[in-house]
Design a protein around this motif. Structure first.
Motif, PDB file in Angstrom:
ATOM      1  N   LEU A 173       0.852  -1.178   0.000  1.00 46.48           N
ATOM      2  CA  LEU A 173       0.000   0.000   0.000  1.00 46.48           C
ATOM      3  C   LEU A 173       0.894   1.236   0.000  1.00 46.48           C
ATOM      4  N   ARG A 174       0.855   1.999  -1.090  1.00 45.03           N
ATOM      5  CA  ARG A 174       1.801   3.111  -1.274  1.00 45.03           C
ATOM      6  C   ARG A 174       1.065   4.455  -1.237  1.00 45.03           C
ATOM      7  N   ALA A 175       1.648   5.423  -0.528  1.00 43.01           N
ATOM      8  CA  ALA A 175       1.078   6.768  -0.429  1.00 43.01           C
ATOM      9  C   ALA A 175       1.412   7.578  -1.674  1.00 43.01           C
ATOM     10  N   LEU A 176       0.411   8.264  -2.191  1.00 44.78           N
ATOM     11  CA  LEU A 176       0.572   9.172  -3.320  1.00 44.78           C
ATOM     12  C   LEU A 176       0.112  10.555  -2.863  1.00 44.78           C
ATOM     13  N   HIS A 177       1.046  11.492  -2.757  1.00 46.29           N
ATOM     14  CA  HIS A 177       0.709  12.833  -2.278  1.00 46.29           C
ATOM     15  C   HIS A 177      -0.120  13.550  -3.332  1.00 46.29           C
ATOM     16  N   THR A 178      -1.336  13.925  -2.965  1.00 47.87           N
ATOM     17  CA  THR A 178      -2.266  14.577  -3.896  1.00 47.87           C
ATOM     18  C   THR A 178      -2.827  15.849  -3.257  1.00 47.87           C
ATOM     19  N   GLY A 180      -4.260  19.682  -2.508  1.00 51.07           N
ATOM     20  CA  GLY A 180      -5.291  20.504  -3.123  1.00 51.07           C
ATOM     21  C   GLY A 180      -6.460  20.652  -2.181  1.00 51.07           C
ATOM     22  N   HIS A 181      -7.160  19.554  -1.919  1.00 51.73           N
ATOM     23  CA  HIS A 181      -8.253  19.576  -0.947  1.00 51.73           C
ATOM     24  C   HIS A 181      -7.706  19.938   0.430  1.00 51.73           C
ATOM     25  N   THR A 182      -6.570  19.379   0.786  1.00 49.95           N
ATOM     26  CA  THR A 182      -5.747  19.830   1.909  1.00 49.95           C
ATOM     27  C   THR A 182      -4.294  19.768   1.455  1.00 49.95           C
ATOM     28  N   PRO A 183      -3.378  20.457   2.143  1.00 46.17           N
ATOM     29  CA  PRO A 183      -1.971  20.408   1.719  1.00 46.17           C
ATOM     30  C   PRO A 183      -1.366  19.015   1.781  1.00 46.17           C
ATOM     31  N   GLY A 184      -1.872  18.174   2.705  1.00 46.51           N
ATOM     32  CA  GLY A 184      -1.281  16.849   2.877  1.00 46.51           C
ATOM     33  C   GLY A 184      -2.193  15.713   2.467  1.00 46.51           C
ATOM     34  N   HIS A 185      -3.151  15.970   1.611  1.00 54.72           N
ATOM     35  CA  HIS A 185      -4.038  14.886   1.175  1.00 54.72           C
ATOM     36  C   HIS A 185      -3.221  13.800   0.473  1.00 54.72           C
ATOM     37  N   ILE A 186      -3.558  12.541   0.760  1.00 51.27           N
ATOM     38  CA  ILE A 186      -2.930  11.425   0.066  1.00 51.27           C
ATOM     39  C   ILE A 186      -3.990  10.475  -0.468  1.00 51.27           C
ATOM     40  N   CYS A 187      -3.709   9.902  -1.630  1.00 55.09           N
ATOM     41  CA  CYS A 187      -4.388   8.716  -2.105  1.00 55.09           C
ATOM     42  C   CYS A 187      -3.495   7.533  -1.768  1.00 55.09           C
ATOM     43  N   LEU A 188      -4.062   6.346  -1.760  1.00 53.68           N
ATOM     44  CA  LEU A 188      -3.306   5.155  -1.379  1.00 53.68           C
ATOM     45  C   LEU A 188      -3.497   4.079  -2.439  1.00 53.68           C
ATOM     46  N   HIS A 189      -2.389   3.701  -3.075  1.00 56.05           N
ATOM     47  CA  HIS A 189      -2.426   2.721  -4.155  1.00 56.05           C
ATOM     48  C   HIS A 189      -2.159   1.339  -3.569  1.00 56.05           C
ATOM     49  N   LEU A 190      -3.165   0.484  -3.596  1.00 56.20           N
ATOM     50  CA  LEU A 190      -3.005  -0.904  -3.184  1.00 56.20           C
ATOM     51  C   LEU A 190      -2.441  -1.656  -4.383  1.00 56.20           C
ATOM     52  N   GLU A 191      -1.114  -1.696  -4.446  1.00 56.60           N
ATOM     53  CA  GLU A 191      -0.450  -2.162  -5.659  1.00 56.60           C
ATOM     54  C   GLU A 191      -0.642  -3.656  -5.890  1.00 56.60           C
ATOM     55  N   ASP A 192      -0.834  -4.432  -4.826  1.00 55.16           N
ATOM     56  CA  ASP A 192      -1.012  -5.867  -5.012  1.00 55.16           C
ATOM     57  C   ASP A 192      -2.407  -6.216  -5.527  1.00 55.16           C
ATOM     58  N   GLY A 199      -9.697   8.862  -1.089  1.00 57.48           N
ATOM     59  CA  GLY A 199     -10.061   9.871  -0.114  1.00 57.48           C
ATOM     60  C   GLY A 199     -11.104  10.811  -0.700  1.00 57.48           C
ATOM     61  N   ASP A 200     -10.836  12.111  -0.617  1.00 58.67           N
ATOM     62  CA  ASP A 200     -11.720  13.108  -1.225  1.00 58.67           C
ATOM     63  C   ASP A 200     -11.163  13.650  -2.537  1.00 58.67           C
ATOM     64  N   HIS A 201     -10.016  13.147  -2.971  1.00 55.38           N
ATOM     65  CA  HIS A 201      -9.356  13.731  -4.144  1.00 55.38           C
ATOM     66  C   HIS A 201     -10.153  13.495  -5.422  1.00 55.38           C
ATOM     67  N   VAL A 202     -10.595  12.267  -5.635  1.00 56.81           N
ATOM     68  CA  VAL A 202     -11.389  11.931  -6.817  1.00 56.81           C
ATOM     69  C   VAL A 202     -12.641  11.198  -6.342  1.00 56.81           C
ATOM     70  N   LEU A 203     -13.798  11.840  -6.522  1.00 54.73           N
ATOM     71  CA  LEU A 203     -15.087  11.269  -6.155  1.00 54.73           C
ATOM     72  C   LEU A 203     -15.896  11.049  -7.430  1.00 54.73           C
ATOM     73  N   ASP A 228      -2.557  19.438 -10.819  1.00 52.93           N
ATOM     74  CA  ASP A 228      -1.361  18.624 -11.051  1.00 52.93           C
ATOM     75  C   ASP A 228      -1.522  17.231 -10.440  1.00 52.93           C
ATOM     76  N   SER A 229      -2.163  17.172  -9.268  1.00 51.81           N
ATOM     77  CA  SER A 229      -2.373  15.888  -8.603  1.00 51.81           C
ATOM     78  C   SER A 229      -3.341  15.007  -9.383  1.00 51.81           C
TER      79      SER A 229
END
Length: 340
Positions: A173-178, A180-192, A199-203, A228-229
């Motif tokens: 599970l890898r953090a992707l800094h995204t 905009g919505h907040t300065p530290g918003h992250i999405c999480l890529h479950l690579e396996d 989160g709230d980045h893409v609804l 950009d995110s």
């Protein structure tokens, strides 16, 4: 798997496959209705993605929902918070109290949590009222638009940076800094499993709030960061998205393109609006002229404050692109279009 948003009363905890479960947790008095909290399986206990609002009903829904899925909240290994907002971070501290779980969030939002916990409630209200006045709201509007302060979130034990792997044994599970919505918003890529917790980045249906606070800052560009995110998320390809609100949906990259297009159209309308005006406009005036989900005069005062924050973010992006300029040395701050 894809479901449509239904009222909270119709929501149920569910197994969404691949060692992932979702638990709807209510947000009292909020039209969003609920936060989708996810639990990801690992041999050493599940890790939660977000935790929900700090409220007794929300705690009952979270702990009971996990129990209905055969998971015990006391066995939770950790909570990864996509961003510091109370409908995501609120119950993380209580989960930690009953399970000993760690709490992790991006370092930028962790810094904001420290600041919030150190800030006096009265001082925060005064700061908000002053910010609204500097945006062009009259004193009465400014006083009405100051929102109630939610319970500050718990301070995280761990910070994440872009590209970090979450402590999730047996999974990737890898953090992707995204930001905009907040300065530290992250999405999480479950690579396996090739899935993305957004989160709230893409609804799937609505777009997240992106604002500037204080409104008149000129040293940041949250909407530019958000756009950009979106491109970064799009580069991951057509992954299934597991968002914090609404419903699970396919092809996050396609949705990211739609959201970017929405904001580019909004930016162009705003640039044209300023170009048509003979005099520079305040942030509050601009917000009152923009299109919202209901007429400006029907918006509650607190929602007008949020609308002004979003207007400020769009103005700042146009300024950063060299399409508009602010009038310096005046208060409230005003903006005008530059010649094409």
């Amino acid at each position: 798997m894809k479901t449509r948003r239904r009222p909270y009363a119709e929501q149920r905890p569910q197994d969404v496959g691949g060692g992932v479960w979702s638990v709807p947790v209510p947000i009292p008095g909020n039209p969003l209705g609920y936060t989708l909290v996810y639990a990801v399986e690992s041999p050493k206990g599940p890790v939660l993605i977000d935790a929900g609002w700090n409220h007794p009903d929300a705690w009952e829904a979270l702990s009971g929902g996990l129990g209905a899925l055969g998971l015990d909240v006391s066995a939770v290994r950790g909570v990864v918070v996509t961003h510091f907002h109370p409908d995501h971070a609120g119950l993380a501290g209580q989960v930690r109290e009953v399970s000993g779980a760690w709490i992790a969030m991006h370092e930028a939002d962790a810094a904001l949590v420290r600041m919030i916990n150190e800030y006096e409630a009265d001082a925060q209200a005064d700061m908000q009222a002053d910010m609204l006045r500097r945006a062009g709201a009259d004193p009465a509007e400014a006083a009405q638009a100051v929102g109630e302060r939610p319970v500050p979130p718990a301070q995280p034990d761990r910070v994440l940076r872009d590209g970090d792997l979450v402590d999730l044994p047996g999974r990737k599970l890898r953090a992707l800094h995204t930001p905009g919505h907040t300065p530290g918003h992250i999405c999480l890529h479950l690579e396996d499993a090739d899935r993305l917790f957004t989160g709230d980045h893409v609804l799937p249906d609505i777009t997240p709030h992106v604002g500037i606070y204080p409104y008149d800052r000129d040293d940041i560009d949250p909407l530019g960061d958000f756009l950009d995110s979106l491109d970064r998320v799009g580069d991951l390809g057509p992954l299934d998205a597991l968002p914090a609100h609404e419903w699970i949906f396919p092809d996050v990259a396609a949705r990211a393109v739609q959201i970017r297009h929405h904001h580019e159209e909004k930016l162009e309308r705003l640039r044209a609006l300023l170009a048509q005006r003979p005099q520079p406009l305040t942030i509050w005036e601009v917000a009152s002229m923009m299109t919202w989900n209901r007429p400006w005069e029907d918006l509650a005062p607190v929602l007008k404050g949020m609308a002004a924050g979003e207007a400020a973010a769009h103005l700042r992006t146009l300024e950063a692109r060299g399409l508009i300029s602010r009038v310096t040395g005046v208060e409230p701050v005003r903006f005008h279009a530059l010649d094409s």
